[in-house]
Design an enzyme around this catalytic site. Structure first.
Site, PDB file in Angstrom:
ATOM      1  CG  ASP A  93      -6.905   5.469  -7.678  1.00  0.00           C
ATOM      2  OD1 ASP A  93      -5.872   6.226  -7.230  1.00  0.00           O
ATOM      3  OD2 ASP A  93      -6.889   4.922  -8.617  1.00  0.00           O
ATOM      4  CE1 TYR A 113      -6.642  -3.803  -5.113  1.00  0.00           C
ATOM      5  CE2 TYR A 113      -5.040  -5.192  -6.178  1.00  0.00           C
ATOM      6  CZ  TYR A 113      -5.508  -3.885  -5.468  1.00  0.00           C
ATOM      7  OH  TYR A 113      -4.399  -3.013  -5.408  1.00  0.00           O
ATOM      8  NE  ARG A 140     -11.363   2.364 -10.585  1.00  0.00           N
ATOM      9  CZ  ARG A 140     -10.944   3.714 -10.375  1.00  0.00           C
ATOM     10  NH1 ARG A 140     -10.074   4.273  -9.876  1.00  0.00           N
ATOM     11  NH2 ARG A 140     -11.597   4.596 -11.161  1.00  0.00           N
ATOM     12  NE  ARG A 142       2.396   5.144  -3.767  1.00  0.00           N
ATOM     13  CZ  ARG A 142       3.566   5.798  -4.051  1.00  0.00           C
ATOM     14  NH1 ARG A 142       3.152   6.431  -5.151  1.00  0.00           N
ATOM     15  NH2 ARG A 142       4.698   5.668  -3.672  1.00  0.00           N
TER      16      ARG A 142
END
Lengths: 245, 245
Positions: B52, B110, B198, B50
């Site tokens: 952002d 990532y 993050r 999911r």
């Protein structure tokens, strides 16, 4: 009057190139408007390279004259507050009065990006030329070597160029394979004819596709005939990286 | 029913993330609408991650069931004709009935991009986190090593995560300096908590700025206290690169 040099980064996607035009928004116009707002008087800037619509820049250079007392290095901060986010003054500095963005330049470096994938890239769609057939990287790399050195590049000039001589020197021409299926051409030279980098890129793409042989390239250069070189590759893959003084 | 796996690239700038929401356009919604147009019946897709608002993807994965006879590898071409240019199905293929985009995944990779320049970048403004003070790259590189291995990452989870265990394994965590003043974090792991990459990026930025020492990181991990880690770095620097099955 003081002479200020600007080093400018922009995403070309939303602009009709560098040069001021009627009925179309250009990068030069945006910078002149920001300068006029900052200085309270109409101020023209002279750019080094007339990048076409859609072409990007990390290092376009322009200069302007002003009577303002703002320190040279502060113009970048002041102008960036007045410019749209896709145009950024990365550096500003005071130069001697005889500095000229175009005529003082000793060379330029361009990059051309090719995205070689079955489908167009969502992230690179305005930032690379998409080529679907698998390119022969090794042939492209060999073909690129033929461009190095001093040549008459008349076969690599679009109509519309107005120059006395079509002889230019390419100091280096590298073809690299990057991750994410990108092929990067990086070319440094004394100067470039109109659309020269995009025609070289289009010719290398033809070599990669097998439409031209690597060994055809020297003859195409010597032939001075635009119709024998590849198509002009699209603007969105081109980046003006750096100008040397 | 046939089970089709989609590998999806998107630029997150114009979307409110992956997951369908009321009153906001999301990537999942665009793909479901395109599928419904293609198949003539309402079709839901299940995504792996999911992402952002503002987060990009080179390799998001989703699956859906269909009775259609369209060959698995043809869905990409058909859907790309119906999707906006900033969402591209890079691959489609038929999978066994028990394949699940989320539950079958064994790991993810990532990337986080930091643009370390005096001025924001025109070309990377929606694609990297801009940090003005000069970062100490060597300290960031050392700090990153502490994240590798199996740890309880409770200190690196935003509120809103709903998981039983906060233990995850990071297989590798690399910090590279790229040209054009970009610093790239690349992290591969078994799975990630909400906003974990993050928060790790924000912590490494604090180390680079000298707000935290490289040697503070093991204690921050062991302390399990979100308030001791760095700020959550902005979404636009994050890329979901690849999901492993």
């Amino acid at each position: 009057m003081r002479n200020i040099k600007l080093t400018i980064e922009y995403e070309g996607t939303n602009y009709h190139g560098w040069q001021v035009q009627k009925n179309a928004v250009t990068v030069q116009e945006c910078i002149e408007k920001a300068l006029s707002r900052l200085l309270g008087e109409k101020t023209g800037v002279v750019g080094c390279s007339r990048t076409d619509v859609g072409v990007h820049a990390y290092g376009q250079v322009a200069h302007f004259f002003t009577a303002s007392a703002i320190p040279g290095e502060k113009f970048s901060y002041a102008l960036n507050n007045l410019l749209p986010a896709d145009i950024v003054i990365q550096k500003s500095e005071e130069e001697p009065e005889n500095f000229h963005a175009r005529y003082s330049s000793k060379g330029k470096r361009y990059r051309y990006l090719i995205c070689n994938t079955a489908h167009q890239s969502a992230l690179m769609r305005n930032r690379a030329c998409h080529v679907r057939p698998e390119l022969d990287f090794e042939q492209m790399r060999k073909a690129a070597e033929h461009f190095e050195g001093e040549h008459d590049f008349a076969a690599f000039q679009a109509t519309g160029g107005q120059v006395r001589s079509t002889v230019r020197e390419i100091y280096s021409m590298a073809v690299k394979r990057r991750e994410d299926s990108l092929i990067e051409l990086e070319v440094t030279g004394s100067g470039f004819l109109y659309n020269m980098v995009r025609i070289i890129a289009g010719t290398l793409i033809y070599v990669g596709m097998g439409k031209l042989a690597e060994s055809d390239v020297p003859g195409i250069i010597r032939g001075l005939d635009r119709t024998k070189a590849g198509k002009t590759a699209p603007a969105q893959g081109l980046y003006l990286m750096e100008i040397y003084y």
